[in-house]
Design a protein around this motif. Structure first.
Motif, PDB file in Angstrom:
ATOM      1  N   SER A   1       0.827  -1.212   0.000  1.00 41.70           N
ATOM      2  CA  SER A   1       0.000   0.000   0.000  1.00 41.70           C
ATOM      3  C   SER A   1       0.861   1.262   0.000  1.00 41.70           C
ATOM      4  O   SER A   1       0.656   2.160  -0.823  1.00 41.70           O
ATOM      5  CB  SER A   1      -0.933   0.005   1.212  1.00 41.70           C
ATOM      6  OG  SER A   1      -0.199  -0.032   2.420  1.00 41.70           O
ATOM      7  N   MET A   2       1.848   1.340   0.881  1.00 44.75           N
ATOM      8  CA  MET A   2       2.694   2.527   0.945  1.00 44.75           C
ATOM      9  C   MET A   2       3.551   2.682  -0.296  1.00 44.75           C
ATOM     10  O   MET A   2       3.713   3.790  -0.831  1.00 44.75           O
ATOM     11  CB  MET A   2       3.583   2.469   2.191  1.00 44.75           C
ATOM     12  CG  MET A   2       4.455   3.693   2.392  1.00 44.75           C
ATOM     13  SD  MET A   2       3.501   5.205   2.679  1.00 44.75           S
ATOM     14  CE  MET A   2       2.963   4.905   4.377  1.00 44.75           C
TER      15      MET A   2
ATOM     16  N   VAL B   1     -15.197  -1.433   1.039  1.00 44.66           N
ATOM     17  CA  VAL B   1     -14.767  -0.027   0.968  1.00 44.66           C
ATOM     18  C   VAL B   1     -13.392   0.083   0.311  1.00 44.66           C
ATOM     19  O   VAL B   1     -13.122   1.020  -0.448  1.00 44.66           O
ATOM     20  CB  VAL B   1     -14.758   0.589   2.385  1.00 44.66           C
ATOM     21  CG1 VAL B   1     -14.140   1.981   2.361  1.00 44.66           C
ATOM     22  CG2 VAL B   1     -16.173   0.642   2.946  1.00 44.66           C
ATOM     23  N   ALA B   2     -12.510  -0.883   0.584  1.00 44.03           N
ATOM     24  CA  ALA B   2     -11.164  -0.828   0.010  1.00 44.03           C
ATOM     25  C   ALA B   2     -11.183  -0.948  -1.510  1.00 44.03           C
ATOM     26  O   ALA B   2     -10.241  -0.505  -2.184  1.00 44.03           O
ATOM     27  CB  ALA B   2     -10.299  -1.939   0.608  1.00 44.03           C
ATOM     28  N   TRP B   3     -12.247  -1.533  -2.071  1.00 47.33           N
ATOM     29  CA  TRP B   3     -12.355  -1.641  -3.515  1.00 47.33           C
ATOM     30  C   TRP B   3     -12.639  -0.288  -4.171  1.00 47.33           C
ATOM     31  O   TRP B   3     -12.581  -0.168  -5.400  1.00 47.33           O
ATOM     32  CB  TRP B   3     -13.462  -2.627  -3.901  1.00 47.33           C
ATOM     33  CG  TRP B   3     -13.066  -4.064  -3.743  1.00 47.33           C
ATOM     34  CD1 TRP B   3     -13.357  -4.885  -2.699  1.00 47.33           C
ATOM     35  CD2 TRP B   3     -12.305  -4.842  -4.671  1.00 47.33           C
ATOM     36  NE1 TRP B   3     -12.828  -6.133  -2.908  1.00 47.33           N
ATOM     37  CE2 TRP B   3     -12.179  -6.132  -4.115  1.00 47.33           C
ATOM     38  CE3 TRP B   3     -11.728  -4.585  -5.907  1.00 47.33           C
ATOM     39  CZ2 TRP B   3     -11.488  -7.157  -4.765  1.00 47.33           C
ATOM     40  CZ3 TRP B   3     -11.038  -5.599  -6.555  1.00 47.33           C
ATOM     41  CH2 TRP B   3     -10.926  -6.860  -5.983  1.00 47.33           C
ATOM     42  N   LEU B   4     -12.922   0.733  -3.388  1.00 46.96           N
ATOM     43  CA  LEU B   4     -13.151   2.072  -3.931  1.00 46.96           C
ATOM     44  C   LEU B   4     -11.844   2.823  -4.170  1.00 46.96           C
ATOM     45  O   LEU B   4     -11.863   3.946  -4.674  1.00 46.96           O
ATOM     46  CB  LEU B   4     -14.046   2.880  -2.983  1.00 46.96           C
ATOM     47  CG  LEU B   4     -15.421   2.284  -2.666  1.00 46.96           C
ATOM     48  CD1 LEU B   4     -16.159   3.161  -1.658  1.00 46.96           C
ATOM     49  CD2 LEU B   4     -16.240   2.126  -3.944  1.00 46.96           C
TER      50      LEU B   4
ATOM     51  N   VAL C   1      -9.248   5.631   2.343  1.00 46.56           N
ATOM     52  CA  VAL C   1     -10.326   4.702   1.984  1.00 46.56           C
ATOM     53  C   VAL C   1      -9.812   3.272   2.038  1.00 46.56           C
ATOM     54  O   VAL C   1     -10.484   2.360   2.554  1.00 46.56           O
ATOM     55  CB  VAL C   1     -10.876   5.050   0.582  1.00 46.56           C
ATOM     56  CG1 VAL C   1     -11.795   3.946   0.070  1.00 46.56           C
ATOM     57  CG2 VAL C   1     -11.619   6.372   0.626  1.00 46.56           C
ATOM     58  N   ARG C   2      -8.614   3.064   1.496  1.00 50.68           N
ATOM     59  CA  ARG C   2      -8.007   1.736   1.554  1.00 50.68           C
ATOM     60  C   ARG C   2      -7.822   1.281   2.990  1.00 50.68           C
ATOM     61  O   ARG C   2      -8.143   0.140   3.352  1.00 50.68           O
ATOM     62  CB  ARG C   2      -6.672   1.787   0.825  1.00 50.68           C
ATOM     63  CG  ARG C   2      -6.004   0.471   0.532  1.00 50.68           C
ATOM     64  CD  ARG C   2      -5.206  -0.117   1.666  1.00 50.68           C
ATOM     65  NE  ARG C   2      -4.345   0.840   2.333  1.00 50.68           N
ATOM     66  CZ  ARG C   2      -3.872   0.663   3.551  1.00 50.68           C
ATOM     67  NH1 ARG C   2      -4.209  -0.389   4.265  1.00 50.68           N
ATOM     68  NH2 ARG C   2      -3.106   1.572   4.108  1.00 50.68           N
ATOM     69  N   ALA C   3      -7.319   2.164   3.845  1.00 45.37           N
ATOM     70  CA  ALA C   3      -7.089   1.811   5.248  1.00 45.37           C
ATOM     71  C   ALA C   3      -8.390   1.485   5.962  1.00 45.37           C
ATOM     72  O   ALA C   3      -8.458   0.552   6.770  1.00 45.37           O
ATOM     73  CB  ALA C   3      -6.366   2.960   5.954  1.00 45.37           C
ATOM     74  N   THR C   4      -9.454   2.233   5.660  1.00 47.40           N
ATOM     75  CA  THR C   4     -10.754   1.976   6.289  1.00 47.40           C
ATOM     76  C   THR C   4     -11.280   0.597   5.928  1.00 47.40           C
ATOM     77  O   THR C   4     -11.746  -0.165   6.787  1.00 47.40           O
ATOM     78  CB  THR C   4     -11.767   3.054   5.853  1.00 47.40           C
ATOM     79  OG1 THR C   4     -11.278   4.340   6.233  1.00 47.40           O
ATOM     80  CG2 THR C   4     -13.127   2.815   6.496  1.00 47.40           C
ATOM     81  N   GLY C   5     -11.205   0.251   4.654  1.00 49.36           N
ATOM     82  CA  GLY C   5     -11.679  -1.066   4.230  1.00 49.36           C
ATOM     83  C   GLY C   5     -10.847  -2.193   4.786  1.00 49.36           C
ATOM     84  O   GLY C   5     -11.381  -3.227   5.217  1.00 49.36           O
TER      85      GLY C   5
END
Length: 535
Positions: free
Chosen positions: A90-91, A221-224, A206-210
């Motif tokens: 991710s980072m 949510v991460a798929w957004l 958004v990725r972190a939330t999912g």
């Protein structure tokens, strides 16, 4: 022989060569740094977790800890390659996206704002050629990074290496396309970067939330987020090649939109209307400091908002670290390497506040280099033609840069104190504690800013080299301890010399030495600026 472009794309090959020549240092520095970090992470994981049982234990610990899933994402494989994809999945792509959005804005809106694109357009250059050249440059850098990562991880499995490399390349191309659109919306390169950077930050959140919600929660949510797609490509874990179609679809849509927008606007104009200013400047704009604040405030508020959100996330993550440390000694050792050897939670908080400090070094370099932008674009000349001298003009921006660093570290410390304090029912105790820890980072932040002042004053044509100091600080601080680099390498970062508050008491000696060196470098830079030619 290179195919000749016609019509609106005429001159694209020449502009690509020009962009590559201008960025012959910047692009290799970005690409090689990111590739080395990824490959070094794989090497570190193979050393720390040489057995399958150890890697499986780590993966199980991550799956049970929502806080670390929010930071790094979920674990999909227990091989060395799979854990590397987890740690950097991710980072790493987010940094690739940052690289490409900066490149695209640099070769589109910055050129337009400086008036150079108008000169280029007077030749045999098509309307869409500059945008096309910038996209080729940005996406080319991303694909080069993808190739280096693939080659570096081949020993961990060829298929997984290709998938992981493509994850970096795809995210980089997406944000190159995002920047291509934002460059058409505003009249300012700073605003174009700000909008594109904000979208990158939203994608990360958004990725972190999912990821934090999985499993069992709203993982969708991460798929957004494109960063969520990069993880869900599943490198080294039954790769999902169809996810690449999502990247391709978004890139095509954004690039098509960018081409439509560039054809529908005038040169030097943005589609978002700029507000006309008042007939007379207010009292605050009648001095050098008021003007500097007006130029710098938008960037500072954006950074401060990001620090507040990041601080809350990091602070809220702290409580879950204690549970993880009891189940996985290797992770506990890694956190202690970064943040000290007192309690595991305090070590984690110290590491996170140190990370915010290193990011503040990026901010202060950006704020200092605003001086170079004003000088090279000719906006400093009218100011200096008044009663404002060079030192006063420079000091106006440097004061804002230094004060802005204080604002960021206070905002990050307060937010982290609130986030952690709320989870342990001790907000009143944790807020001053973490705010103090944030202020301890300031001597190192100011030192990096002083290096930028010295380069700007003594060698203005090499001012962009100031970013090397910030990049080196980030790379050594983030990965030096984990990769167990030599002490002399770690000492190259000013942040290595800071006390690891709150795990250790704040000692005055290293802080004072850094402040003395900061003052000396700043004075030397201002003296050089005072006596050199401007422009």
């Amino acid at each position: 022989m290179m195919r000749t472009f016609t019509g609106t794309f005429t001159g694209t090959p020449s502009l690509v060569r020009l962009a590559l020549r201008r960025d012959r240092i910047m692009i290799p520095a970005w690409v090689l740094s990111l590739a080395v970090i990824v490959i070094g992470t794989a090497s570190s994981i193979s050393t720390l977790y040489p057995t399958e049982a150890g890697r499986a234990s780590l993966a199980a610990s991550m799956a049970a800890n929502g806080s670390l899933r929010a930071l790094y994402g979920p674990v999909y494989g227990t091989s060395i390659g799979g854990l590397t994809a987890w740690r950097m999945g991710s980072m790493g792509p987010a940094l690739a996206g940052l690289m490409t959005l900066l490149l695209v804005v640099r070769h589109t809106r910055e050129e337009e704002e400086a008036g150079r694109l108008e000169l280029v357009g007077a030749g045999v250059v098509g309307r869409r050629a500059p945008l096309t050249a910038s996209l080729i440059t940005g996406c080319g850098a991303s694909l080069l990074l993808a190739l280096l990562i693939t080659l570096g991880l081949l020993t961990q499995g060829a298929v997984g290496a290709v998938a992981f490399g493509l994850a970096f390349g795809a995210v980089g191309c997406v944000f190159a396309a995002v920047a291509a659109v934002t460059a058409q919306l505003t009249e300012s390169a700073r605003a174009a970067k700000g909008i594109a950077g904000a979208l990158l930050g939203v994608a990360f959140l958004v990725r972190a939330t999912g990821d934090a919600a999985a499993p069992g929660g709203p993982e969708w949510v991460a798929w957004l987020s494109p960063l969520g797609w990069a993880e869900r490509l599943h490198p080294y874990a039954h790769e999902r090649w169809w996810v690449l179609a999502l990247f391709a679809g978004v890139i095509v849509l954004l690039v098509t939109a960018a081409y439509a927008l560039v054809a529908g606007r005038d040169l030097d104009a943005g589609l978002l209307p700029s507000r006309p200013g008042p007939e007379r400047a207010g009292r605050r704009l009648r001095g050098a400091y008021g003007l500097a604040w007006r130029l710098q405030r938008g960037s500072l508020w954006g950074w401060a908002f990001g620090y507040a959100v990041s601080g809350l996330v990091f602070g809220a993550t702290g409580k879950g670290i204690a549970d993880l440390g009891r189940t996985n000694k290797s992770i506990a050792d890694e956190i202690n390497h970064l943040g000290g050897t007192h309690s595991l939670v305090d070590s984690f908080l110290a590491a996170m506040i140190n990370f915010l400090g290193m990011l503040a070094a990026v901010y202060i370099v950006q704020a200092v280099l605003r001086l170079r932008g004003e000088e090279s674009d000719g906006r400093a000349e009218p100011v200096l033609a008044t009663a404002v001298g060079r030192l006063r003009w420079a000091a106006s921006h440097l004061v804002i840069a230094a004060a802005g660093s204080v604002v960021l570290m206070v905002a990050g410390g307060i937010a982290m104190g609130i986030g952690y304090g709320a989870s342990v029912s001790d907000v009143s105790g944790q807020v001053p504690r973490m705010t103090g820890a944030g202020l301890v980072q300031l001597p190192a932040v100011l030192f990096v800013g002083a290096l930028a002042v010295l380069i700007l004053g003594a060698a203005p044509k090499m001012a962009m080299a100031s970013w090397s100091a910030a990049s080196l600080t980030l790379a050594i601080g983030l990965y030096g301890p984990l990769l167990k680099l030599s002490r002399w390498v770690l000492d190259l970062s000013a942040f290595t010399h800071l006390p690891k508050v709150p795990t250790a008491p704040a000692t005055a000696t290293p802080l004072l030495w850094l402040l003395v060196l900061t003052a000396a470098l700043t004075a030397s830079g201002l003296a050089a600026l005072r006596h050199r030619d401007m422009g």
